[in-house]
Design an enzyme around this catalytic site. Structure first.
Site, short mmCIF file in Angstrom:
data_model
loop_
_atom_site.label_atom_id
_atom_site.label_comp_id
_atom_site.label_asym_id
_atom_site.label_seq_id
_atom_site.Cartn_x
_atom_site.Cartn_y
_atom_site.Cartn_z
N GLU A 1 0.72 -1.23 0.08
CA GLU A 1 -0.03 -0.36 -0.02
C GLU A 1 0.91 1.26 0.20
O GLU A 1 0.83 1.90 -0.39
CB GLU A 1 -1.11 -0.03 1.50
CG GLU A 1 -2.29 -1.20 1.06
CD GLU A 1 -2.95 -1.23 0.18
OE1 GLU A 1 -3.26 -0.22 -0.64
OE2 GLU A 1 -3.04 -2.28 -0.68
N HIS B 1 2.15 1.79 -3.51
CA HIS B 1 0.68 2.91 -4.14
C HIS B 1 0.89 4.25 -3.91
O HIS B 1 0.78 5.34 -4.25
CB HIS B 1 -0.76 2.27 -4.26
CG HIS B 1 -0.51 0.84 -4.59
ND1 HIS B 1 -0.89 0.33 -6.16
CD2 HIS B 1 -1.50 -0.10 -3.57
CE1 HIS B 1 -1.24 -0.48 -6.23
NE2 HIS B 1 -1.51 -1.11 -4.79
#
Length: 222
Positions: free
Chosen positions: A25, A28
């Protein structure tokens, strides 16, 4: 039931929750930030702190599926962290920027798999190390396997998975406008069908597992 493999699977799940999923994450968020979108940073997601990325349902599912399947001798795990917020309108490069942000997560799993495969290959080349540290060898192998699996799974080109954003970036606008609404509306049901139908020998399994075995074998060397 191999008790050692179960313990190794539990340790790998803990590492994934503390490191693997947060790195996914964070990747990202970092890619989005570098391309001009500070949404993830605004929501406190541009961090490696596992608490910021933890999703109770996704984390629990990862633990249950991976440890549960390890009991059968064929560990396979599916789970997720809290989705990273991204505003595509802020990204440089339009759809290509969106695809870059989407691909950053699965590619981080590949990097983690490679990082674990390097010491494992060394241990395999020096067999006495495996005899001395069998638990470490199991942990490294399972860590490689689960990261490769998550990379492959996330690259499936069906929403809400990352692969869908990559797919849309390479389609012409007209084709994207035609298929994107359908895939975004029914993507979840398509995934369920791919992963579970027909029972016991799913279409998705027939595609994913040969790729998983091939990449894992290439990285580990056996």
């Amino acid at each position: 039931m191999d008790t050692q493999q179960l313990i190794a699977a539990a340790i790998v799940v803990a590492i994934m929750l503390l490191v693997g999923l947060p790195v996914h994450e964070f990747s990202h968020a970092l890619a989005a930030f570098r391309l001009g979108d500070g949404t993830a940073k605004l929501f406190g997601r541009l961090t490696l702190n596992p608490i910021a990325h933890f999703d109770p349902v996704g984390g629990t599912l990862l633990a249950l599926t991976f440890i549960g399947s390890a009991a059968t001798g064929a560990p396979v795990g599916f789970g997720w962290a809290k989705p990273t917020p991204v505003n595509p309108l802020n990204l440089e490069g339009g759809r290509r920027g969106e695809a870059t942000v989407a691909a950053a997560g699965p590619l981080s799993n590949l990097i983690l798999a490679i990082a674990a495969a390097i010491p494992l290959r060394y241990m395999i080349a020096n067999r006495e190390l495996i005899d001395q540290l069998p638990m470490l060898a199991d942990i490294l192998f399972l860590f490689v396997q689960i990261n490769v699996l998550l990379m492959i799974f996330n690259f499936i080109p069906v929403p809400p998975l990352d692969g869908s954003k990559v797919l849309f970036a390479f389609l012409d606008r007209r084709t994207e406008y035609q298929i994107r609404p359908f895939l975004e509306q029914y993507g979840f049901f398509i995934l369920i069908a791919l992963l579970f139908l027909p029972p016991g020998n799913s279409i998705g399994g027939r595609i994913i597992f040969p790729i998983l075995d091939g990449i894992t074998t290439f990285l580990v060397g056996v």
